[in-house]
Design a protein around this motif. Structure first.
Motif, short mmCIF file in Angstrom:
data_model
loop_
_atom_site.label_atom_id
_atom_site.label_comp_id
_atom_site.label_asym_id
_atom_site.label_seq_id
_atom_site.Cartn_x
_atom_site.Cartn_y
_atom_site.Cartn_z
N THR A 14 0.83 -1.20 0.00
CA THR A 14 0.00 0.00 0.00
C THR A 14 0.87 1.25 0.00
O THR A 14 0.64 2.17 -0.78
CB THR A 14 -0.94 0.00 1.23
N LEU A 18 1.13 4.28 -2.79
CA LEU A 18 0.75 5.66 -2.44
C LEU A 18 1.88 6.65 -2.66
O LEU A 18 1.65 7.77 -3.12
CB LEU A 18 0.29 5.71 -0.98
N VAL A 34 -8.64 2.82 -10.92
CA VAL A 34 -8.30 2.37 -9.58
C VAL A 34 -8.40 3.58 -8.65
O VAL A 34 -8.05 4.69 -9.04
CB VAL A 34 -6.90 1.73 -9.54
N ILE A 36 -6.97 5.41 -5.62
CA ILE A 36 -5.77 5.52 -4.79
C ILE A 36 -5.92 6.80 -3.99
O ILE A 36 -5.97 7.89 -4.56
CB ILE A 36 -4.48 5.55 -5.64
N HIS A 40 -9.49 8.86 -8.51
CA HIS A 40 -9.70 7.78 -9.47
C HIS A 40 -8.67 7.95 -10.59
O HIS A 40 -8.73 8.93 -11.33
CB HIS A 40 -11.10 7.83 -10.07
N MET A 67 -3.35 -4.66 -8.46
CA MET A 67 -3.81 -3.61 -7.55
C MET A 67 -4.87 -4.11 -6.57
O MET A 67 -5.02 -3.53 -5.49
CB MET A 67 -4.35 -2.42 -8.34
N THR A 68 -5.59 -5.15 -6.90
CA THR A 68 -6.59 -5.67 -5.97
C THR A 68 -5.95 -6.48 -4.85
O THR A 68 -6.52 -6.59 -3.77
CB THR A 68 -7.64 -6.53 -6.69
N PHE A 72 -6.63 -2.26 -3.04
CA PHE A 72 -7.15 -1.08 -3.72
C PHE A 72 -8.43 -1.43 -4.46
O PHE A 72 -8.60 -2.54 -4.95
CB PHE A 72 -6.11 -0.52 -4.70
N THR A 73 -9.34 -0.46 -4.53
CA THR A 73 -10.61 -0.67 -5.22
C THR A 73 -10.44 -0.36 -6.70
O THR A 73 -10.02 0.74 -7.05
CB THR A 73 -11.70 0.24 -4.62
N CYS A 74 -10.76 -1.32 -7.53
CA CYS A 74 -10.66 -1.15 -8.97
C CYS A 74 -12.06 -1.17 -9.58
O CYS A 74 -12.91 -1.94 -9.15
CB CYS A 74 -9.82 -2.25 -9.59
#
Length: 90
Positions: A14, A18, A34, A36, A40, A67-68, A72-74
């Protein structure tokens, strides 16, 4: 998390995602994205910044999968709405 993007191994964490994305403005995009922080980012832009590779070297699916893993939300492409065709009587 260890992942492979464009045949190169990466250790994605993470904080490791970032940090390089600080100060990067999201491009306008209509494809996969994604989240972050609170922004978006298009998935290809995030992949380019994090891996320091050309966008043509990897697919969006590789970056989405990578990324998942750290959480992280994709967002995938939205489903196309069905097109209604009107007949001559309508």
């Amino acid at each position: 998390m260890r992942c492979v993007i464009a045949r190169f191994p990466f250790e994605l964490t993470t904080s490791g995602v970032l940090e390089p994305m600080k100060g990067i403005r999201p491009e306008r995009g209509t494809g996969e994205s994604v989240i972050i922080g609170r922004r978006h980012y298009p998935i290809k832009q995030a992949g380019q910044v994090i891996t320091r590779q050309d966008r043509r070297d990897f697919s969006a699916a590789e970056v989405l999968r990578a990324m998942t893993q750290p959480g992280f939300t994709c967002r995938a492409l939205p489903a196309a709405a069905p097109v209604r065709v009107l007949g001559s009587l309508q």
